[in-house]
Write an enzyme that holds these catalytic residues in place. Structure first.
Site, PDB file in Angstrom:
ATOM      1  N   SER A  32       1.953   5.349  -0.853  1.00 45.70           N
ATOM      2  CA  SER A  32       2.737   4.109  -0.873  1.00 45.70           C
ATOM      3  C   SER A  32       1.909   2.838  -0.730  1.00 45.70           C
ATOM      4  CB  SER A  32       3.796   4.137   0.234  1.00 45.70           C
ATOM      5  OG  SER A  32       4.862   4.983  -0.131  1.00 45.70           O
ATOM      6  N   LYS A  60       2.346   0.361  -3.396  1.00 43.94           N
ATOM      7  CA  LYS A  60       3.435  -0.621  -3.360  1.00 43.94           C
ATOM      8  C   LYS A  60       2.902  -2.045  -3.173  1.00 43.94           C
ATOM      9  CE  LYS A  60       7.281   2.314  -1.751  1.00 43.94           C
ATOM     10  NZ  LYS A  60       6.743   3.667  -1.598  1.00 43.94           N
ATOM     11  N   SER A  69       9.195   1.534   3.371  1.00 43.09           N
ATOM     12  CA  SER A  69       8.521   2.103   2.200  1.00 43.09           C
ATOM     13  C   SER A  69       9.536   2.776   1.290  1.00 43.09           C
ATOM     14  CB  SER A  69       7.450   3.116   2.642  1.00 43.09           C
ATOM     15  OG  SER A  69       6.442   3.251   1.658  1.00 43.09           O
TER      16      SER A  69
END
Length: 421
Positions: A110, A113, A168
């Protein structure tokens, strides 16, 4: 991420089985090693002998790179820092204080991101509303982390970004991607933005960082994404927020309830076995089966702002990635100004005379001037400045921007840790 569902909400995905089948193939996963059972446990993969030299020749060499000078603190040893790749850099100047395999292409989880946010944040006003359609949530991987978005309910862009950064939430990512024209269009834009940032180790397959064949980044590139994103005030706000209230279902009276969400960055929010790191102000954490634990953080002491990225610690203890990041930050703050840099975080192509800063000869003069300005500059002050050259000449941020650094105010941490209403 993979193997864990966040916030207790089930994933609604028609692609779950196909995604799981793809992930089951060890030949397609970056950073994994296969072994015959009779040979014992699989051996950890070795970094490539040759890697990218963006930011300096030494950053393309395998192993730990540091200029350990007299009077400088000793870098923590391999028994303390077990990550396959890591990098410590000055967030303002971009000088790399030390690194290990920073250009090794590994699964990012993640932390990708950050690139998603840096690409899409400027596109939608915070108060824009979006009613979630069932199609918006199609395509999330099985076991994805979720913030708890519900179909047929409306959310503000502000809400969605809180879901991305704090929980997340892949459901928040896919909703924003749907608003942006879909997952495929968003992935293309993210890849284009990575190229502009000189993040050449990165190949984007999914917008949320979920494990996918061929999806890779590097400790170096993740630091570039963080450094770029932190120039955006909204990015700084979201990544430094420890807790907030998120819209829930409608009650019998038709009003929306709210529930609390907490940032999963444990150096920001803390945990039962780890305290918030002094001076921390973001940025993003991740964890998947393939990537292990990944983390990029920014912290400040006095006038110093440091970025640290760690990828896939060998130790699998609870919160190990955060512990190793904290040790590297401790070393970096003590070592800053006492060690010679081993490289630098390059600026975007527009700042690097159209080159990638790899030292291959392209854009040589502009890059050499920019590096000279960087090497001779004072880390204690300055303001991020853009200079335009008129009269039809090439417009560069270039030397002037690098000479005075890329400064931005980090959020007030006390405010960042208060719940948002």
């Amino acid at each position: 991420m993979s193997g864990r569902a966040g916030a207790g909400y089930p994933v609604r995905s028609v692609a779950a089985l196909a995604s799981a089948a793809l992930l089951a193939s060890p030949l397609l996963l970056a950073g994994t090693a296969a072994a015959d059972p009779k040979d014992g446990p699989p051996k950890a993969p070795a970094p490539p002998a040759k890697m990218s030299k963006v930011g300096g020749d030494r950053l393309g060499m395998p192993g730990v790179q540091v200029n350990q000078t007299p009077g400088a603190p000793k870098l923590p040893g391999p028994d303390q820092i077990t990550a396959r790749a890591w990098i410590v850099s000055d967030a303002d100047s971009g000088k790399v204080l030390a690194a290990k395999n920073p250009h090794w292409q590994l699964a990012p989880a993640s932390t990708l991101k950050m690139l998603f946010a840096d690409t899409l944040l400027p596109k939608f006003p915070k108060d824009q509303k979006h009613t979630v359609k069932p199609a918006d949530l199609v395509g999330m991987g099985e076991g994805s982390s979720l913030v708890g978005i519900k179909e047929n309910l409306s959310y503000s862009v502000h809400d969605l970004w809180l879901g991305v950064f704090l929980r997340s939430g892949n459901d928040a990512v896919h909703t924003l991607a749907a608003m942006n024209g879909g997952t495929k269009a968003t992935v293309v834009q993210m890849q284009q933005h990575a190229k502009e940032l000189n993040a050449n180790d990165t190949h984007v397959v999914t917008p949320d960082g979920y494990d996918a064949p061929g999806q890779v980044s590097s400790a170096y590139d993740l630091s570039l994404f963080a450094r770029s994103g932190l120039h955006n005030a909204d990015f700084r706000e979201y990544c430094s927020t420890a807790s907030a209230q998120f819209p829930g279902d409608k009650g019998k009276d038709g009003k929306r309830a709210k529930f609390g969400i907490q940032n999963t960055n444990r150096l920001l929010s803390g945990d039962y076995d780890i305290k918030p790191y002094p001076g921390i102000a973001g940025v993003k954490n991740g964890s998947t089966t393939n990537a292990g634990s990944t983390f990029t953080g920014v912290a400040q002491r006095g006038d110093r702002k440091l970025l640290v990225t760690v990828m896939n610690p060998e130790k699998k203890d609870h919160n190990e990635g955060y512990r190793e990041a904290a040790k590297l930050l401790d070393w970096g703050f003590e070592a800053s100004g006492k060690v010679e840099p081993v490289g630098r975080l390059v600026g975007p192509r527009s700042e690097e005379d159209g080159s990638d800063g790899s030292g291959d000869g392209s854009g040589k003069n502009g890059r050499a001037q920019a590096q000279a300005a960087l090497d001779s500059s004072d880390d204690s002050g300055g303001t991020w400045t853009a200079v335009g050259i008129t009269g039809g000449a090439l417009v560069l941020l270039g030397v002037a921007a690098l000479a005075v650094h890329r400064r931005w105010p980090l959020p007030e941490l006390v405010r960042g840790r208060r719940p948002q209403k």
